[in-house]
Write an enzyme that holds these catalytic residues in place. Structure first.
Site, PDB file in Angstrom:
ATOM      1  N   HIS A 219       0.833  -1.204   0.000  1.00 57.30           N
ATOM      2  CA  HIS A 219       0.000   0.000   0.000  1.00 57.30           C
ATOM      3  C   HIS A 219       0.867   1.253   0.000  1.00 57.30           C
ATOM      4  CE1 HIS A 219      -2.869   2.846   2.349  1.00 57.30           C
ATOM      5  NE2 HIS A 219      -3.265   2.805   1.104  1.00 57.30           N
ATOM      6  N   SER A 220       0.550   2.186  -0.893  1.00 55.01           N
ATOM      7  CA  SER A 220       1.094   3.541  -0.810  1.00 55.01           C
ATOM      8  C   SER A 220       2.617   3.533  -0.785  1.00 55.01           C
ATOM      9  CB  SER A 220       0.477   4.235   0.413  1.00 55.01           C
ATOM     10  OG  SER A 220       0.615   5.625   0.327  1.00 55.01           O
TER      11      SER A 220
END
Ligand SMILES: *[C@@H]1O[C@H](CO)[C@@H](O)[C@H](O)[C@H]1NC(C)=O
Ligand SMILES: *[C@@H]1O[C@H](CO)[C@@H](O)[C@H](O)[C@H]1NC(C)=O
Ligand SMILES: *[C@@H]1O[C@H](CO)[C@@H](O)[C@H](O)[C@H]1NC(C)=O
Ligand SMILES: *[C@@H]1O[C@H](CO)[C@@H](O)[C@H](O)[C@H]1NC(C)=O
Length: 395
Positions: A219-220
């Protein structure tokens, strides 16, 4: 999102204990009084990486990375495990129970028979702290003002065009709401510098050598370390799922919600701050020839799409030979600020020869999500989509 928000949020009020006692909020989770039921698993924890260093205290171990191994209680039924890399400000906890007490992605994938390895990235959670030598760019969390605007309640602020479509956060998404406060209590520091990349590149491949070939869901900013693992030990990365990766080429738009409409120079190696294996090879980042592609556009007076900095078409763009060995799924949600700039990362990867499936979630019938989609109401729908892709790629 990276730490530039700190500059704007310098006055940030901090969430203190006791704020969460407000009972006036009308969040659905609390009203439902939901209780949490994880998938059954057995847990083992261990560390990878780490360097011994002589200090005034004696010889200490630094830079070791915490890994939480969850095995389905009924035994794994999938041939290969999944490594999960969290985004900025959080830790591996983001995959466990959700702030609304719903079950998180760890439970979803355990129920599908995968063994999981949840990593706390360098200097985060239970991983080794930074040594003083590296203290340059440590962030210490972000203010709730920014978290509301870009993560949990963008529709209340409308700082970018797509914010209005956000519907999936459980509860109000603002501080004082018990679900928001639970989410925000998990925020901690994050470090994004060349040392973080160097240490995580080595630690990720240590981990993969130990556990065997695996899929990575990231994620991210955690996606940085999936890319670096693919660059360093591609044969051990069977598939890479980037959930709104945050490696915008050669710059950052992370201040867009504050009205910044230009790219802040960052990641001189395109999608990293440290060298990547390009072909033809480069000895210095300045050898990458850049050009700006596309227009920054506004809809209803709000930013809706950013231009990108990519490699020029002439000379022929250099290829990311190792990263290109790993099939990648890149998903972006309808209402996250990432919809305005993540196409740049995907374009950069494709130009460098990486096979990327780019999924805008509404195109597969999944609407209303923001950047923390793994914590939102329909998180299992997104996990199911990811699982479907993984099963097609890895048998
Ligand atoms: C989550 O569960 C805890 C423990 O049962 C409870 O105190 C809390 O209110 C629940 N939160 C929500 C949002 O339902
Ligand atoms: C080792 O520890 C010393 C003393 O704390 C510090 O100055 C040095 O930077 C450390 N080295 C590394 C590689 O972290
Ligand atoms: C950024 O915003 C300023 C006004 O605040 C405007 O003059 C400029 O053209 C914008 N730049 C881009 C790339 O849209
Ligand atoms: C942004 O522009 C690019 C072309 O530069 C396009 O491919 C992409 O679909 C656009 N995204 C949005 C959200 O409009």
């Amino acid at each position: 999102m990276i730490k530039k928000f700190l500059l704007i949020a310098a006055f940030a009020l901090r969430l203190g204990t006791g704020i969460a006692t407000s009972s006036a909020s009308s969040d659905e989770g609390a009203a439902a009084g939901r209780t949490h039921h994880d998938a059954a698993y057995t847990r083992r924890v261990f560390y990878v990486g780490g360097d011994y260093n002589k200090t005034a205290l004696g010889t200490v171990l630094q830079n070791q990375i915490y890994v939480e191994q969850l095995t389905p209680a009924a035994g794994k039924t999938q041939a290969h495990p999944i490594v999960m890399l969290h985004g900025g400000d959080l830790s591996g906890i983001v995959w466990l129970n959700k702030p609304d007490n719903g079950t998180g992605w760890a439970s979803f994938f355990l129920n599908q028979g995968y063994e999981l390895f949840l990593v706390d990235e360098w200097s985060v959670g239970r991983s080794g702290p930074e040594s003083t030598a590296y203290k340059s760019t440590v962030g210490s969390g972000i203010g709730y003002e920014i978290a509301e605007v870009v993560f949990t309640a963008p529709q209340l602020y409308n700082k970018y065009y797509q914010a209005r479509f956000h519907t999936q956060w459980p509860g109000k998404g603002t501080f004082g709401d018990p679900i928001f406060d639970d989410y925000f209590s998990k925020f901690g520091p994050v470090t994004l510098n060349a040392q973080a990349e160097t240490i995580m590149r080595a630690a990720m491949c240590d981990l993969l050598r130990r556990i065997g070939p695996a899929m990575i869901i990231a994620h991210s900013i955690g996606d940085q370390y999936a890319l670096l693992a693919s660059d360093e030990c591609p044969d051990l990365v069977l598939a890479h799922v980037a959930v709104e990766g945050d490696q915008t080429p050669f710059g950052s738009y992370d201040n867009a919600a504050n009205g910044a409409n230009t790219s802040v120079p960052y990641r001189p190696y395109g999608i990293a701050n440290t060298p990547l294996d390009y072909s033809p090879p480069i000895s210095d980042a300045s050898q990458l020839v850049k050009t700006t592609v596309g227009q920054t556009t506004y809809t209803d007076g709000l930013i809706s799409n950013f231009s990108c900095i990519l490699q020029a078409e002439s000379p022929a763009p250099r290829k990311l030979t190792n990263i290109a060995k790993v099939p990648q799924l890149f998903i972006v949600s309808q209402a996250s600020i990432h919809i305005t700039y993540d196409h740049c990362q995907v374009s950069y990867l494709r130009q460098a020869g990486v096979h990327v499936t780019f999924t805008y979630l509404p195109d597969v019938g999944i609407n209303g999500n923001g950047h923390f989609m793994m914590l939102e109401k329909n998180s299992d729908d997104i996990a199911a989509y990811i699982n479907g892709w993984i099963r097609k790629i890895v048998s």
